[in-house]
Design a protein around this motif. Structure first.
Motif, PDB file in Angstrom:
ATOM      1  N   ASP A  39       0.864  -1.215  -0.066  1.00 56.33           N
ATOM      2  CA  ASP A  39       0.077   0.054  -0.167  1.00 56.33           C
ATOM      3  C   ASP A  39       0.866   1.259   0.092  1.00 56.33           C
ATOM      4  OD1 ASP A  39      -2.525  -1.366  -0.027  1.00 56.33           O
ATOM      5  OD2 ASP A  39      -2.176  -1.615   2.339  1.00 56.33           O
ATOM      6  N   CYS A  40       2.242   1.122  -0.366  1.00 55.68           N
ATOM      7  CA  CYS A  40       3.099   2.229  -0.286  1.00 55.68           C
ATOM      8  C   CYS A  40       2.638   3.419  -1.124  1.00 55.68           C
ATOM      9  CB  CYS A  40       4.438   1.831  -0.670  1.00 55.68           C
ATOM     10  SG  CYS A  40       5.351   1.015   0.503  1.00 55.68           S
ATOM     11  N   ALA A  41       2.638   4.813  -0.702  1.00 62.88           N
ATOM     12  CA  ALA A  41       2.244   5.756  -1.387  1.00 62.88           C
ATOM     13  C   ALA A  41       3.389   6.346  -2.585  1.00 62.88           C
ATOM     14  CB  ALA A  41       1.616   6.971  -0.705  1.00 62.88           C
ATOM     15  N   PHE A  42       4.484   5.919  -1.801  1.00 57.99           N
ATOM     16  CA  PHE A  42       5.649   6.487  -2.739  1.00 57.99           C
ATOM     17  C   PHE A  42       6.656   5.180  -3.350  1.00 57.99           C
ATOM     18  CE2 PHE A  42       4.704   9.467   0.663  1.00 57.99           C
ATOM     19  CZ  PHE A  42       4.873  10.673  -0.415  1.00 57.99           C
ATOM     20  N   VAL A  43       6.545   5.187  -4.486  1.00 57.76           N
ATOM     21  CA  VAL A  43       7.426   4.023  -5.308  1.00 57.76           C
ATOM     22  C   VAL A  43       8.472   4.727  -5.991  1.00 57.76           C
ATOM     23  CG1 VAL A  43       7.065   1.997  -6.877  1.00 57.76           C
ATOM     24  CG2 VAL A  43       5.222   2.699  -5.399  1.00 57.76           C
ATOM     25  N   LEU A  44       9.809   4.257  -5.421  1.00 54.10           N
ATOM     26  CA  LEU A  44      10.971   4.766  -6.240  1.00 54.10           C
ATOM     27  C   LEU A  44      11.493   3.813  -7.061  1.00 54.10           C
ATOM     28  CD1 LEU A  44      10.260   6.883  -3.765  1.00 54.10           C
ATOM     29  CD2 LEU A  44      12.540   7.050  -3.534  1.00 54.10           C
ATOM     30  N   LEU A  45      11.584   4.016  -8.240  1.00 53.60           N
ATOM     31  CA  LEU A  45      12.143   3.031  -9.169  1.00 53.60           C
ATOM     32  C   LEU A  45      13.390   3.835  -9.875  1.00 53.60           C
ATOM     33  CD1 LEU A  45       9.026   2.175 -11.169  1.00 53.60           C
ATOM     34  CD2 LEU A  45       9.735   0.901  -9.221  1.00 53.60           C
ATOM     35  N   GLY A  46      14.511   2.997  -9.626  1.00 54.38           N
ATOM     36  CA  GLY A  46      15.973   3.563  -9.976  1.00 54.38           C
ATOM     37  C   GLY A  46      16.321   3.087 -11.397  1.00 54.38           C
ATOM     38  N   GLU A  47      17.678   3.223 -11.534  1.00 55.59           N
ATOM     39  CA  GLU A  47      18.315   2.848 -12.713  1.00 55.59           C
ATOM     40  C   GLU A  47      19.812   2.897 -12.521  1.00 55.59           C
ATOM     41  OE1 GLU A  47      17.365   5.660 -15.821  1.00 55.59           O
ATOM     42  OE2 GLU A  47      18.017   7.174 -14.767  1.00 55.59           O
ATOM     43  N   ALA A  48      20.556   2.019 -13.185  1.00 54.74           N
ATOM     44  CA  ALA A  48      21.946   1.975 -12.906  1.00 54.74           C
ATOM     45  C   ALA A  48      22.655   2.838 -14.023  1.00 54.74           C
ATOM     46  CB  ALA A  48      22.454   0.677 -13.053  1.00 54.74           C
ATOM     47  N   SER A  49      21.821   3.304 -14.936  1.00 62.96           N
ATOM     48  CA  SER A  49      22.416   4.224 -15.866  1.00 62.96           C
ATOM     49  C   SER A  49      21.232   5.036 -16.552  1.00 62.96           C
ATOM     50  CB  SER A  49      23.094   3.502 -17.259  1.00 62.96           C
ATOM     51  OG  SER A  49      21.992   3.150 -18.156  1.00 62.96           O
ATOM     52  N   HIS A  50      21.680   6.068 -17.294  1.00 64.88           N
ATOM     53  CA  HIS A  50      20.684   7.024 -17.795  1.00 64.88           C
ATOM     54  C   HIS A  50      20.308   6.651 -19.234  1.00 64.88           C
ATOM     55  CE1 HIS A  50      20.104   9.758 -14.404  1.00 64.88           C
ATOM     56  NE2 HIS A  50      21.155  10.417 -14.448  1.00 64.88           N
ATOM     57  N   GLY A  51      21.084   5.659 -19.895  1.00 69.73           N
ATOM     58  CA  GLY A  51      20.643   5.334 -21.140  1.00 69.73           C
ATOM     59  C   GLY A  51      20.453   3.894 -21.400  1.00 69.73           C
TER      60      GLY A  51
END
Length: 441
Positions: free
Chosen positions: A27-39
């Motif tokens: 039920d989290c309201a903040f879901v932070l989805l990362g990335e190991a590169s910008h490309g």
């Protein structure tokens, strides 16, 4: 091997895997989805799939990305059907500054197009938005503030132009401004931009007090205030970057978190319930800094601040890869290239995940105690930004971290491919993998 036993394979294309991601999010309201590169295509595509599922099945209200407010807000207006841009490509044209491929790529284009189509089937009050939280668009935000005031209060617009004229001697060169004020060559514009933000806030309060803050008026005032806040923080950022890398990093990530919270408060007020937001940014911003060697040196980041402010209402998901290709530049402000990502170093989390033999998988670090114990010993972790320097990879792209404290879950893609820019430079390769892959000789 425990990783292979506990890994949830192919989580984005298998129903059990998709359900596992939703179970971790809860039920989290903040879901932070990362990335190991910008490309990396795989990271963008994965975030888009997860975000679509959260919007469709969990009613999430917005995605906020590591991009500047005014350019992302142009996209927001288009996906909500409130702009004259003819298509998704046109809506993304605000992203003209290096690195253009970070948001002008085929994966973002497809997601933005989907979001518009999704919103077109929903009433206006239930349409999901697209926002930015970074602070590099000082001049674009100045223009946005002045344009807004010219519509609602020409006298206030005149005062804003006078205050922001402090930046004019430097043109578009914000680095020159920061250098000149740091070394007392020129006066700081801080007092001017603070006064402008305070006046805008007073204007918004008067709208509300006088009963003139209709939906459209309140939205426009909020947009203007966010641009004024950006100008203030960008001014401070460019002054601090010549003094202390840690201070400028912390200012930027604090600003991004404050922008996320401001958007959350705004959307919660509109919907009459706590808003739910997906965040897209690099692992280095979204993984809790306290679990890294950078945190030990004094850096904080969005992931740490969101956890401190919102506790278990936030979930942090990191992304990793072993090798493949990436769209990146050899140096700042240089054209993008499709570059070979070297196989991960021995002693890194990426190499450990590669050795599991599972090509794509999800690790649940929030609930799997055995996995947490296995992975808790700090290891190297790779981070590629918009610049990739494979010849100095250990020094340029690795740091030590405890991934179990950094993230609640990790998505690993053993071999990944580069994003496709919408505006590729001349001689962009037509084939994804060079003949010399993986040696690059």
């Amino acid at each position: 091997m425990l990783i292979a036993e506990r890994a949830i394979p192919d989580p984005l294309h298998d129903e059990a895997g998709r359900d596992a991601i939703l179970d971790i999010i809860g039920d989290c309201a903040f879901v932070l989805l990362g990335e190991a590169s910008h490309g990396t295509h795989d990271f963008y595509a994965a975030r888009a799939l997860i975000t679509r599922q959260l919007i469709e099945e969990r009613g999430f209200d917005a995605v906020i990305v590591e991009a500047d407010w005014p350019h992302a807000y142009r996209v927001n207006r288009w996906v909500r059907g409130a702009d004259d841009d003819g298509d998704a490509n046109a809506a993304l044209l605000g992203f003209r500054r290096f690195p253009t491929w970070m948001w002008r790529n085929t994966d973002v284009l497809a997601f933005v197009q989907w979001l518009r189509e999704h919103n077109d089937t929903r009433p206006e009050s239930r349409r999901a938005g697209f926002y930015g939280m970074d602070l590099y668009s000082l001049h674009s935000s100045v223009d946005a503030v002045v344009e807004y005031l010219e519509r609602v209060d020409p006298d206030a617009a005149r005062r804003a132009r006078q205050r922001y004229a402090c930046f004019e001697p430097f043109g578009e060169d914000t680095h020159a401004y920061g250098q000149a004020t740091t070394f007392d060559i020129s006066r700081s514009c801080e007092d001017d931009v603070v006064r402008q933000l305070l006046e805008l806030r007073e204007h918004a309060a008067n709208l509300s007090a006088n009963g003139r803050a209709g939906t459209l008026a309140a939205e426009e005032a909020f947009h203007a205030e966010q641009n004024a806040r950006l100008v203030l923080n960008a001014e401070r950022y460019y002054r601090t970057m010549f003094n202390d890398d840690v201070s400028s990093w912390n200012l930027r990530d604090s600003y991004m978190t404050d922008t996320l919270d401001a958007l959350h408060a705004r959307l919660s007020d509109i919907h009459g319930r706590p808003a739910r937001i997906v965040v897209w940014a690099h692992n280095s911003h979204l993984g809790d800094a306290r679990a890294t060697e950078l945190g030990a040196e004094g850096e904080l980041n969005v992931g740490q601040l969101v956890r401190e402010r919102h506790g278990d209402d936030a979930v942090l998901i990191g992304f990793t890869t072993h090798n493949g290709t990436v769209t990146a530049a050899a140096d700042w402000d240089r054209p993008p290239q499709r570059m070979i990502v070297r196989p991960s170093l021995a002693g890194s989390y990426e190499r450990l995940f590669h050795d599991s033999g599972v090509p794509r998988f999800l690790l649940d670090l929030r609930h799997d105690v055995d996995l947490r114990e296995l992975l808790a010993e700090p290891r190297l972790e790779r981070a590629i930004g918009v610049i990739y320097r494979p010849d100095t990879e250990r020094q340029s792209h690795y740091f030590r971290a405890d991934i179990t404290a950094q993230f609640d879950a990790v998505l690993h893609f053993d071999e990944t491919i580069a994003v496709q820019p919408l505006d590729p430079p001349a001689h962009w390769p037509t084939h994804e993998v060079p003949e010399t892959f993986p040696r690059g000789l």
